[in-house]
Design a protein around this motif. Structure first.
Motif, PDB file in Angstrom:
ATOM      1  N   GLU A  21      -4.105   6.814  -6.839  1.00  0.00           N
ATOM      2  CA  GLU A  21      -4.535   8.149  -6.414  1.00  0.00           C
ATOM      3  C   GLU A  21      -6.037   8.151  -6.166  1.00  0.00           C
ATOM      4  O   GLU A  21      -6.800   7.536  -6.900  1.00  0.00           O
ATOM      5  N   HIS A  22      -6.440   8.878  -5.135  1.00  0.00           N
ATOM      6  CA  HIS A  22      -7.848   9.008  -4.772  1.00  0.00           C
ATOM      7  C   HIS A  22      -8.474   7.695  -4.331  1.00  0.00           C
ATOM      8  O   HIS A  22      -9.690   7.607  -4.211  1.00  0.00           O
ATOM      9  N   LEU A  23      -7.701   6.669  -4.110  1.00  0.00           N
ATOM     10  CA  LEU A  23      -8.284   5.416  -3.639  1.00  0.00           C
ATOM     11  C   LEU A  23      -8.133   5.325  -2.121  1.00  0.00           C
ATOM     12  O   LEU A  23      -7.120   5.733  -1.563  1.00  0.00           O
ATOM     13  N   THR A  24      -9.147   4.775  -1.486  1.00  0.00           N
ATOM     14  CA  THR A  24      -9.009   4.494  -0.052  1.00  0.00           C
ATOM     15  C   THR A  24      -8.112   3.268   0.094  1.00  0.00           C
ATOM     16  O   THR A  24      -7.856   2.561  -0.881  1.00  0.00           O
ATOM     17  N   ASP A  25      -7.661   3.011   1.328  1.00  0.00           N
ATOM     18  CA  ASP A  25      -6.850   1.824   1.567  1.00  0.00           C
ATOM     19  C   ASP A  25      -7.575   0.568   1.103  1.00  0.00           C
ATOM     20  O   ASP A  25      -6.987  -0.322   0.491  1.00  0.00           O
ATOM     21  N   ARG A  26      -8.860   0.518   1.399  1.00  0.00           N
ATOM     22  CA  ARG A  26      -9.635  -0.667   1.028  1.00  0.00           C
ATOM     23  C   ARG A  26      -9.728  -0.836  -0.488  1.00  0.00           C
ATOM     24  O   ARG A  26      -9.595  -1.926  -1.018  1.00  0.00           O
ATOM     25  N   GLU A  27      -9.928   0.290  -1.179  1.00  0.00           N
ATOM     26  CA  GLU A  27     -10.007   0.232  -2.651  1.00  0.00           C
ATOM     27  C   GLU A  27      -8.667  -0.176  -3.252  1.00  0.00           C
ATOM     28  O   GLU A  27      -8.598  -0.963  -4.199  1.00  0.00           O
ATOM     29  N   LEU A  28      -7.608   0.370  -2.668  1.00  0.00           N
ATOM     30  CA  LEU A  28      -6.273   0.060  -3.175  1.00  0.00           C
ATOM     31  C   LEU A  28      -5.938  -1.416  -2.932  1.00  0.00           C
ATOM     32  O   LEU A  28      -5.376  -2.088  -3.787  1.00  0.00           O
ATOM     33  N   GLU A  29      -6.350  -1.895  -1.762  1.00  0.00           N
ATOM     34  CA  GLU A  29      -6.131  -3.303  -1.434  1.00  0.00           C
ATOM     35  C   GLU A  29      -6.860  -4.195  -2.439  1.00  0.00           C
ATOM     36  O   GLU A  29      -6.325  -5.200  -2.905  1.00  0.00           O
TER      37      GLU A  29
ATOM     38  N   LEU B  18       0.845  -1.199   0.000  1.00  0.00           N
ATOM     39  CA  LEU B  18       0.000   0.000   0.000  1.00  0.00           C
ATOM     40  C   LEU B  18       0.876   1.244   0.000  1.00  0.00           C
ATOM     41  O   LEU B  18       0.654   2.178  -0.770  1.00  0.00           O
TER      42      LEU B  18
ATOM     43  N   ARG C   8       1.026   4.082  -2.914  1.00  0.00           N
ATOM     44  CA  ARG C   8       0.736   5.491  -2.595  1.00  0.00           C
ATOM     45  C   ARG C   8       1.862   6.405  -3.056  1.00  0.00           C
ATOM     46  O   ARG C   8       1.626   7.527  -3.491  1.00  0.00           O
TER      47      ARG C   8
END
Lengths: 207, 207
Positions: A141-149, A130, A134
């Protein structure tokens, strides 16, 4: 011929390691070059080629009959098969040119019959991936941790699926690699000299 | 404190790598020393200690409540629990003494809470492990390939089972290690310099 293939989890720094290793060894480096060459040969758009390779074939089954994919009747399927065949051809053509590092594209599986590539798998724990995502300007970009995961998981699932098209050797399973490197907590640059020396010893021993 | 723990498949050369790494780094080396210390502390025979640790507890369940194993009513069980507790204590005592390499004994899991050990997993393909076992004078003599293969599998299953007593981190799963080395086709001695340099970089980066 000395060939290093690198498979990696998304966000683990595997591509950076591959590029730096190639530089340190004076080897050619192939990654996006494979996509570009397929696009050029097929007249498809690069993005379409990349997405197709990432997604795998539309119906999700394993195709490991020999080394040529059969052409089905469906035109979308035909495009996909064309791209997969070109990928194999282009990877084999590039390998012939000389010592190189190839990142992704199931190159380890595609080349291991004709060459004895040093197959490296690069991975890291989730927090580290993560962080790395980042720190890249465009990815995540613009993703939450959960979305990025979720994105990381989806990309890695695509890679595993793609590998299943070419081989029954499971993506990421350590027995299918010669060296598995966990980059958690490490600056990629710092490990390059030791990995380069390991690679040179490995080629020397296996020749 | 720099601690390297090595887990390995039977016949992969992990112990030799550990010993040579310790020599190359000027670190202490612990392997059989742990067994001897447990035997001395418990007044049990070394062979009994070793077999108990290899076999795990008689009833095959996971015991990961904190760091002390509860003493059951069964005398055999009591002996086993005593040995397991002593193993943990002795590994922690040895770790306090200074930089070291520890081979086996689930030392990576036992120490990772208090230290940040470099956890290495060493493995090889079956043919390579059979060869290595054959080349050792005492191990595998008079065994057919099939018998030797069974022995290798049983020992590794014992190690995996033993690890389950201490942690839910699966033995041999790459995500639980920092570096996984496939020794197939390699002379252990040859890879020591690169692995030593990797280890030094790793400690430097993680400190």
């Amino acid at each position: 011929m000395k060939i290093i293939t690198i498979s990696r989890e998304f966000g683990s720094g595997g591509r950076e390691l591959g590029k730096r290793l190639a530089d340190a060894l004076g080897f050619s480096y192939y990654d996006k070059e494979i996509i570009s060459a397929i696009a050029k040969e097929s007249n498809f758009d690069e993005q379409y080629v990349e997405e197709t390779l990432l997604r795998g074939l539309t119906p999700n089954y394993t195709l490991t009959f020999g080394h040529t994919f059969a052409f089905g009747p469906d035109p979308i399927m035909q495009n996909e098969l064309k791209i997969l065949n070109l990928q194999q051809e282009i990877i084999k053509e590039l390998a012939k040119k000389g010592n190189c590092v190839m990142v992704g594209r199931t190159s380890g599986s595609i080349l291991e019959e004709d060459y004895d590539p040093l197959k490296i798998f690069v991975y890291a724990d989730l927090a580290s991936k993560l962080d790395r995502c980042r720190s890249r300007a465009d990815a995540g970009e613009h993703l939450t941790d959960r979305e990025l995961e979720k994105k990381i998981r989806q990309i890695d699932e695509g890679r595993a699926r793609h590998q299943r098209l070419f081989t029954d050797k499971k993506w990421g399973a350590r027995e299918n690699y010669h060296l598995c490197i966990n980059t958690t907590g490490l600056e990629i640059k710092s490990i390059v000299p030791a990995v380069r020396d390991y690679a040179l010893t490995w080629f020397d021993q296996r020749s």
